[in-house]
Scaffold this motif. Structure first.
Motif, mmCIF file in Angstrom:
data_model
loop_
_atom_site.group_PDB
_atom_site.id
_atom_site.type_symbol
_atom_site.label_atom_id
_atom_site.label_comp_id
_atom_site.label_asym_id
_atom_site.label_seq_id
_atom_site.Cartn_x
_atom_site.Cartn_y
_atom_site.Cartn_z
ATOM 1 N N THR A 262 0.847 -1.191 0.000
ATOM 2 C CA THR A 262 0.000 0.000 0.000
ATOM 3 C C THR A 262 0.884 1.244 0.000
ATOM 4 O OG1 THR A 262 -0.060 0.271 2.412
ATOM 5 C CG2 THR A 262 -1.685 -1.226 1.427
ATOM 6 N N ASP A 263 0.269 2.384 -0.361
ATOM 7 C CA ASP A 263 1.022 3.643 -0.388
ATOM 8 C C ASP A 263 1.520 4.020 1.003
ATOM 9 O OD1 ASP A 263 0.476 3.737 -3.049
ATOM 10 O OD2 ASP A 263 -1.104 5.247 -2.894
ATOM 11 N N ASN A 264 0.882 3.526 2.050
ATOM 12 C CA ASN A 264 1.259 3.891 3.423
ATOM 13 C C ASN A 264 2.415 3.058 3.969
ATOM 14 O OD1 ASN A 264 -0.754 5.863 3.624
ATOM 15 N ND2 ASN A 264 -2.286 4.306 4.162
ATOM 16 N N GLU A 265 2.839 2.061 3.235
ATOM 17 C CA GLU A 265 3.936 1.220 3.721
ATOM 18 C C GLU A 265 5.043 1.123 2.676
ATOM 19 O OE1 GLU A 265 3.239 -1.955 6.766
ATOM 20 O OE2 GLU A 265 1.474 -2.223 5.495
ATOM 21 N N GLU A 266 5.487 2.302 2.269
ATOM 22 C CA GLU A 266 6.601 2.379 1.325
ATOM 23 C C GLU A 266 7.811 2.962 2.047
ATOM 24 O OE1 GLU A 266 5.704 3.300 -2.702
ATOM 25 O OE2 GLU A 266 7.530 4.491 -2.961
ATOM 26 N N TYR A 267 8.976 2.384 1.807
ATOM 27 C CA TYR A 267 10.188 2.753 2.545
ATOM 28 C C TYR A 267 11.322 3.105 1.588
ATOM 29 C CZ TYR A 267 7.539 0.468 6.198
ATOM 30 O OH TYR A 267 6.536 0.117 7.074
ATOM 31 N N SER A 268 12.075 4.116 1.974
ATOM 32 C CA SER A 268 13.262 4.509 1.213
ATOM 33 C C SER A 268 14.443 4.488 2.169
ATOM 34 C CB SER A 268 13.059 5.917 0.633
ATOM 35 O OG SER A 268 14.267 6.396 0.081
ATOM 36 N N ALA A 269 15.412 3.656 1.872
ATOM 37 C CA ALA A 269 16.587 3.521 2.742
ATOM 38 C C ALA A 269 17.839 3.902 1.955
ATOM 39 C CB ALA A 269 16.715 2.096 3.255
ATOM 40 N N SER A 270 18.653 4.753 2.541
ATOM 41 C CA SER A 270 19.925 5.099 1.915
ATOM 42 C C SER A 270 21.054 4.496 2.730
ATOM 43 C CB SER A 270 20.096 6.618 1.832
ATOM 44 O OG SER A 270 19.303 7.128 0.779
ATOM 45 N N ALA A 271 21.974 3.856 2.044
ATOM 46 C CA ALA A 271 23.119 3.245 2.710
ATOM 47 C C ALA A 271 24.395 3.754 2.055
ATOM 48 C CB ALA A 271 23.052 1.727 2.603
ATOM 49 N N PHE A 272 25.428 3.920 2.860
ATOM 50 C CA PHE A 272 26.741 4.223 2.302
ATOM 51 C C PHE A 272 27.502 2.909 2.293
ATOM 52 C CE2 PHE A 272 30.776 5.975 1.379
ATOM 53 C CZ PHE A 272 30.518 7.191 0.754
ATOM 54 N N CYS A 273 27.780 2.423 1.081
ATOM 55 C CA CYS A 273 28.272 1.055 0.907
ATOM 56 C C CYS A 273 29.780 1.055 0.679
ATOM 57 C CB CYS A 273 27.551 0.406 -0.269
ATOM 58 S SG CYS A 273 25.743 0.453 -0.093
ATOM 59 N N GLU B 234 21.523 -8.248 1.973
ATOM 60 C CA GLU B 234 21.396 -9.327 0.977
ATOM 61 C C GLU B 234 21.743 -8.791 -0.414
ATOM 62 O OE1 GLU B 234 17.441 -10.590 0.048
ATOM 63 O OE2 GLU B 234 18.092 -12.480 -0.867
ATOM 64 N N LEU B 235 21.241 -7.603 -0.723
ATOM 65 C CA LEU B 235 21.493 -6.997 -2.038
ATOM 66 C C LEU B 235 22.950 -6.556 -2.183
ATOM 67 C CD1 LEU B 235 18.169 -5.008 -2.074
ATOM 68 C CD2 LEU B 235 18.777 -6.789 -3.729
ATOM 69 N N CYS B 236 23.513 -6.018 -1.099
ATOM 70 C CA CYS B 236 24.913 -5.561 -1.158
ATOM 71 C C CYS B 236 25.864 -6.740 -1.380
ATOM 72 C CB CYS B 236 25.284 -4.825 0.124
ATOM 73 S SG CYS B 236 24.538 -3.189 0.265
ATOM 74 N N ALA B 237 25.546 -7.872 -0.774
ATOM 75 C CA ALA B 237 26.403 -9.046 -0.931
ATOM 76 C C ALA B 237 26.480 -9.480 -2.394
ATOM 77 C CB ALA B 237 25.869 -10.186 -0.066
ATOM 78 N N ILE B 238 25.422 -9.215 -3.141
ATOM 79 C CA ILE B 238 25.371 -9.623 -4.553
ATOM 80 C C ILE B 238 25.957 -8.556 -5.474
ATOM 81 C CG2 ILE B 238 23.808 -10.182 -6.469
ATOM 82 C CD1 ILE B 238 21.822 -11.174 -4.237
ATOM 83 N N PHE B 239 25.520 -7.302 -5.290
ATOM 84 C CA PHE B 239 25.823 -6.265 -6.279
ATOM 85 C C PHE B 239 26.993 -5.357 -5.896
ATOM 86 C CE2 PHE B 239 21.269 -7.245 -6.921
ATOM 87 C CZ PHE B 239 21.360 -7.717 -8.227
ATOM 88 N N LYS B 240 27.489 -5.476 -4.661
ATOM 89 C CA LYS B 240 28.686 -4.735 -4.216
ATOM 90 C C LYS B 240 28.626 -3.232 -4.545
ATOM 91 C CE LYS B 240 30.897 -8.646 -3.085
ATOM 92 N NZ LYS B 240 29.882 -9.641 -3.460
ATOM 93 N N PRO B 241 27.556 -2.558 -4.152
ATOM 94 C CA PRO B 241 27.518 -1.101 -4.392
ATOM 95 C C PRO B 241 28.612 -0.401 -3.607
ATOM 96 C CG PRO B 241 25.700 -1.773 -2.972
ATOM 97 C CD PRO B 241 26.359 -3.024 -3.439
ATOM 98 N N VAL B 242 28.969 0.794 -4.091
ATOM 99 C CA VAL B 242 29.985 1.588 -3.393
ATOM 100 C C VAL B 242 29.501 3.035 -3.315
ATOM 101 C CG1 VAL B 242 31.259 1.934 -5.555
ATOM 102 C CG2 VAL B 242 32.415 2.283 -3.379
ATOM 103 N N GLY B 243 29.619 3.603 -2.125
ATOM 104 C CA GLY B 243 29.176 4.968 -1.926
ATOM 105 C C GLY B 243 27.686 5.047 -1.643
ATOM 106 N N PRO B 244 27.086 6.235 -1.853
ATOM 107 C CA PRO B 244 25.667 6.417 -1.522
ATOM 108 C C PRO B 244 24.768 5.618 -2.460
ATOM 109 C CG PRO B 244 26.510 8.337 -2.677
ATOM 110 C CD PRO B 244 27.696 7.471 -2.410
#
Length: 325
Positions: free
Chosen positions: A190-201, A240-250
């Motif tokens: 639902t529109d009321n349960e949407e989340y945005s998370a920022s990580a520095f990887c 889980e996603l970082c372990a696969i895609f190895k993002p770096v930075g914001p």
């Protein structure tokens, strides 16, 4: 003093980055660029440069000339068009003397086309992946996903161009673009349960810092209202996603809660459009980026204040004597 260029400075991401860096009380000179000479950008930077269109044949020459003109040390993309342009010209840009805020180049490539990214999620059996299809037969897709559907642009940002479908007539209007331009998903959460998370990887599968908000979107597809949340399930999904895609930075991760389970809407390999809100609560990913890319300093998890934020329209006045309020 370090000179920092932020592109797309007239947009919510660009001026959000400039506002965040200004608030950091660090010795920085901020150069904002945008194609719009009459925008609010000039109110948030020390030097304004009118840009040419990113798809102009002379764009990279203009950019490198601007870098040399202002002795710029670091450039930050404020619009996705620049992100995708810069990643194709890394050596040319860096030879002009500036470092570039760019994520893992493979992740940038995967996330540019949401269908190709879904194929990567499938390949790695990611638990938060939303079922996605290029099927354009209405009866077949309803049998698979149900009657409440979303048609999403394969390439796009900020929820622009998404079509909600709950009948065959609407589906048929867009049917010819499914596959080439659009992909199909079931309506999730639902529109009321949407989340945005920022990580520095850290580029090795880990994160140095992160912050999550529950949000409501504006009609333009950007965060309009936000509330700081702490949810261990979000951190687990990010790891889980970082372990696969190895993002770096914001890096920005967007989820919805669907029947008690988080589902991934998308990953944006850049600073998020809610960056000025995050800065107000203690998470300044723009400053983290400057310190990481220029000073090789990985951030530590900051103390995040609790609270809510509401965006609204306000006036920005430029007087003839060059002062502004």
């Amino acid at each position: 003093m370090s000179n920092i260029l932020v592109s797309g400075a007239s947009g919510i991401v660009g001026y959000g980055i400039l506002k965040s860096l200004k608030s950091a009380n660090k010795n920085l000179k901020l150069i904002g660029t945008t194609i719009y000479e009459d925008s609010v950008a000039q109110g948030f930077c020390d030097i304004f440069e009118k840009a040419i269109l990113t798809n102009d044949n002379n764009y990279i020459t203009w950019l490198t000339d601007t870098i040399k003109k202002h002795n710029i040390a670091f450039i930050i993309p404020g619009i996705e068009a620049d992100l995708y342009k810069w990643v194709e010209h890394i050596s040319e840009i860096e030879s002009s003397g500036a470092k570039i805020l760019l994520n893992n180049t493979d992740l940038i490539k995967f996330t540019k086309d949401k269908w190709l990214f879904y194929e990567q999620l499938q390949k790695h059996n990611v638990s938060t992946a939303i079922p996605t299809s290029l099927e354009n037969d209405y009866e077949l897709i309803v049998e698979e996903f149900g009657a409440n559907l979303l048609l999403k642009p394969r390439i796009g940002f900020g929820s622009k161009g998404i079509v909600k479908v709950n009948n065959k007539e609407t589906f048929l209007i867009h049917q010819s673009k499914i596959g080439t331009d659009l992909m199909v998903q079931p309506f999730i959460g639902t529109d009321n349960e949407e989340y945005s998370a920022s990580a520095f990887c850290d580029g090795k599968g880990g994160i140095c810092a992160y912050m999550a908000i529950r949000r409501k979107l504006s009609n333009d597809g950007f965060t309009e209202k936000a509330e700081v949340v702490e949810m261990e399930s979000i951190k687990k999904a990010i790891l889980e996603l970082c372990a696969i895609f190895k993002p770096v930075g914001p890096t920005n991760f967007q989820f919805r809660n669907h029947h008690g389970e988080l589902k991934l809407l998308e990953i944006n390999p850049r600073i998020s459009s809610a960056t000025s809100i995050r800065t107000a609560f203690g998470y300044n990913e723009s400053l983290m980026s400057v310190e990481y890319y220029l000073e090789n300093k990985l951030p530590l998890q900051p103390l995040i204040r609790k609270g809510k934020a509401v965006r609204y329209t306000e006036d920005f006045i430029f007087y003839e004597n060059s002062n502004h309020i």
